[in-house]
Motif scaffolding. Sequence first.
Motif, short mmCIF file in Angstrom:
data_model
loop_
_atom_site.label_atom_id
_atom_site.label_comp_id
_atom_site.label_asym_id
_atom_site.label_seq_id
_atom_site.Cartn_x
_atom_site.Cartn_y
_atom_site.Cartn_z
N GLY A 1 0.78 -1.30 -0.11
CA GLY A 1 0.10 0.14 -0.05
C GLY A 1 0.53 1.45 0.00
O GLY A 1 0.53 2.08 -0.60
N ARG A 2 1.94 1.07 0.68
CA ARG A 2 2.88 2.46 0.51
C ARG A 2 3.52 2.60 -0.50
O ARG A 2 3.86 3.73 -0.95
CB ARG A 2 3.68 2.25 1.94
N LEU A 3 3.84 1.51 -1.27
CA LEU A 3 4.45 1.66 -2.59
C LEU A 3 3.56 2.24 -3.43
O LEU A 3 3.81 3.14 -4.46
CB LEU A 3 4.92 0.54 -3.22
N LEU A 4 2.26 1.91 -3.41
CA LEU A 4 1.29 2.39 -4.09
C LEU A 4 0.90 3.66 -4.07
O LEU A 4 0.83 4.68 -4.81
CB LEU A 4 0.02 1.57 -3.97
N TYR A 5 0.94 4.15 -2.66
CA TYR A 5 0.38 5.62 -2.51
C TYR A 5 1.94 6.37 -2.94
O TYR A 5 1.60 7.61 -3.24
CB TYR A 5 0.44 5.75 -0.80
N ARG A 6 2.95 6.00 -2.61
CA ARG A 6 4.17 6.92 -3.23
C ARG A 6 4.10 7.03 -4.66
O ARG A 6 4.53 8.14 -5.08
CB ARG A 6 5.47 5.86 -3.02
N ARG A 7 3.55 5.95 -5.40
CA ARG A 7 3.46 6.38 -6.85
C ARG A 7 2.24 7.32 -7.06
O ARG A 7 2.65 8.10 -7.97
CB ARG A 7 2.94 5.02 -7.54
N ILE A 8 1.21 7.30 -6.32
CA ILE A 8 -0.01 8.18 -6.58
C ILE A 8 0.61 9.72 -6.14
O ILE A 8 0.57 10.67 -6.80
CB ILE A 8 -0.86 7.66 -5.67
N ARG A 9 1.37 9.74 -5.09
CA ARG A 9 1.76 11.17 -4.81
C ARG A 9 2.89 11.71 -5.48
O ARG A 9 3.05 12.78 -5.55
CB ARG A 9 2.38 10.89 -3.30
N SER A 10 3.49 10.86 -6.33
CA SER A 10 4.66 11.50 -7.31
C SER A 10 3.82 12.20 -8.24
O SER A 10 4.55 13.33 -8.76
CB SER A 10 5.33 10.52 -8.08
N GLY A 11 2.63 12.11 -8.64
CA GLY A 11 1.89 13.11 -9.32
C GLY A 11 1.00 13.93 -8.89
O GLY A 11 0.23 14.58 -9.42
N ALA A 12 0.89 13.79 -7.39
CA ALA A 12 0.08 14.80 -6.62
C ALA A 12 0.74 15.09 -5.40
O ALA A 12 0.41 14.56 -4.21
CB ALA A 12 -1.24 14.04 -6.17
N PRO A 13 1.97 15.74 -5.34
CA PRO A 13 2.90 16.06 -4.01
C PRO A 13 2.20 16.91 -3.19
O PRO A 13 2.86 16.78 -1.98
CB PRO A 13 4.16 16.73 -4.93
N ASP A 14 1.08 17.52 -3.34
CA ASP A 14 0.33 18.30 -2.18
C ASP A 14 -0.17 17.28 -1.38
O ASP A 14 -0.74 17.68 -0.19
CB ASP A 14 -0.59 19.07 -2.81
N LEU A 15 -0.36 15.95 -1.71
CA LEU A 15 -0.82 14.97 -0.69
C LEU A 15 0.02 14.77 0.27
O LEU A 15 1.20 14.86 0.21
CB LEU A 15 -1.37 13.61 -1.49
N PRO A 16 -0.59 14.57 1.67
CA PRO A 16 0.32 14.41 2.90
C PRO A 16 1.25 12.98 2.84
O PRO A 16 0.72 12.09 2.20
CB PRO A 16 -0.59 14.67 4.01
N ASP A 17 2.41 12.99 3.58
CA ASP A 17 3.13 11.87 3.34
C ASP A 17 2.36 11.02 4.49
O ASP A 17 1.44 11.55 5.19
CB ASP A 17 4.35 12.02 4.36
N LEU A 18 2.41 9.62 4.57
CA LEU A 18 1.72 8.67 5.18
C LEU A 18 2.17 8.68 6.87
O LEU A 18 3.53 8.69 6.91
CB LEU A 18 1.32 7.31 4.73
N ALA A 19 1.45 8.67 7.74
CA ALA A 19 1.71 8.54 8.97
C ALA A 19 2.34 7.30 9.36
O ALA A 19 2.21 6.03 8.41
CB ALA A 19 0.51 8.54 10.00
N PRO A 20 3.23 6.90 10.31
CA PRO A 20 3.84 5.70 10.84
C PRO A 20 2.63 4.44 10.76
O PRO A 20 1.41 4.91 11.18
CB PRO A 20 4.27 5.72 12.17
N TRP A 21 2.79 3.23 10.64
CA TRP A 21 2.12 2.21 10.52
C TRP A 21 1.15 2.31 11.62
O TRP A 21 1.76 2.54 12.92
CB TRP A 21 2.59 0.85 10.47
N PRO A 22 -0.09 2.39 11.87
CA PRO A 22 -1.12 2.54 13.02
C PRO A 22 -0.94 1.60 14.06
O PRO A 22 -1.54 1.79 15.34
CB PRO A 22 -2.47 2.60 12.40
N PHE A 23 -0.50 0.40 13.79
CA PHE A 23 -0.64 -0.88 14.89
C PHE A 23 0.74 -0.86 15.71
O PHE A 23 0.93 -1.78 16.36
CB PHE A 23 -1.05 -2.08 14.44
N ASN A 24 1.85 -0.16 15.21
CA ASN A 24 3.12 -0.04 15.92
C ASN A 24 2.98 0.85 17.31
O ASN A 24 2.22 1.69 17.40
CB ASN A 24 4.18 0.49 15.32
N HIS A 25 3.84 0.54 18.18
CA HIS A 25 3.71 1.33 19.52
C HIS A 25 4.39 2.71 19.05
O HIS A 25 5.62 2.63 18.46
CB HIS A 25 4.42 0.56 20.57
N SER A 26 3.70 3.82 19.59
CA SER A 26 4.23 5.09 19.50
C SER A 26 3.92 5.95 20.36
O SER A 26 3.23 5.47 21.35
CB SER A 26 3.78 5.54 17.86
#
Length: 427
Positions: A176-201
């Motif tokens: 999913g993150r590789l896919l989003y990176r591809r999408i964001r390359s053509g839409a750089p105003d989209l935000p970076d993805l947050a860290p994986w939600p199920f890791n401890h932070s």
Amino acid sequence: MPMSDSKRFVLMTYGSRGDVEPFVALARGLRQAGHDVRLMAPAPFAHLAFAHGVNFEPLEGNPEELALALTDRAGLNGPRMVKRMIEHVLPLAERVARAALRTAREAEVIVHSFLLTDAGHTIAVRQGIPDFSAQLFPVFATTGDFPAPVFPDWRWGGTYRRFTHRLSTAVFRFGGRLLYRRIRSGAPDLPDLAPWPFNHSSRGPTPLLFAYSPAVLPRPYDWPPHTHVTGYWKLPPPSNWSPPDDLRRFLDEGQPPVFFGVGSMRTQRMRQLLEGVLQAIRSTDHRAIIGGPGREVHSLTMPQGVYALEWAPYDWLFPQMAMIVHHGGAGTTGAALRSGVPSVAIPFTADQAFWARRAHQLGVGPAGVPVNRLTTPVLDRLIRETKADPSFVSRAQSVAEQLRHEDGVATALSVIDAHVRAFRPAA
């Protein structure tokens, strides 16, 4: 849900009716508890949300196209399922991401489902608000009790089972993150993805709400505290719904029928499949209700004692059946188990083989077969086996009695309440 103040919730889901209906049930429960709720889901389900008083924001995409691709071009093959999902999601992803950002701008709590996990969590982190991952099957939580839903349950023990969960999570997470990176390359105003939600932070892991019953699949001992098995999120029939007169007459005129239905599944072989079902019904001399796409079902010549059904609430319909044969979707499996009627699942794709296997393990019916192996003689055998074994009836009634005392929405609201009260934004 005894929150002292109301919150603005945004719920996000994508998929077929079985993926959307539980979210409508949760939204309805939140609204009745005094919260402002907006549901984001595919546009065809706007009527379902509005029928229950839920504010709705449509998402682009046709879930029927995804169901068709998964059934005919992936089946129960895990890597092919991933490929077909990517093919379906890729053209929609940028517009869906922008719609989510726009709709959730004023949200105070976000609840997201499988395909919107990263999008929902990223918005929550950006806005400093709590989020919940709501899932209809066991995912993103490793256990040795059972394999990940798209894997067979080979007798290789807990090590194998834990590996399947880690592998399926890794494929979803990094793919999913590789896919989003591809999408964001053509839409750089989209935000970076947050860290994986199920890791401890510093926020703590995002709570997982599994909307199925612990009586059907008990919570594993090795799951972490942020995982919760709530029970099914059931939706009552719309207040203005009543069964058609001809359906009521059909049910009153004879013995309880066999139900065969495919839910939201689609296949180019649908007519062939339904014709085979009719042949099996004739050979067992049973009355039957056949549920499927309206154009396919109504194009068939139904013999005496067979009723063509486009839709009826399963919690109303299923208890009136002699046997239920269904596609194995999570929600349909739950409705079949609540009915107290013997059932068997004929899985098409996705997590359906997992639920088919689990229903058989519960003893409510014989072992099903994948839909691509369903022939007239096989269905004939399944119907005869069910009729000949009274243990299926007694076990189905026992499971239904356990489910009757559960309120999955109420349990989910309690979990949400406790987490929202305790939530503190990361510094």
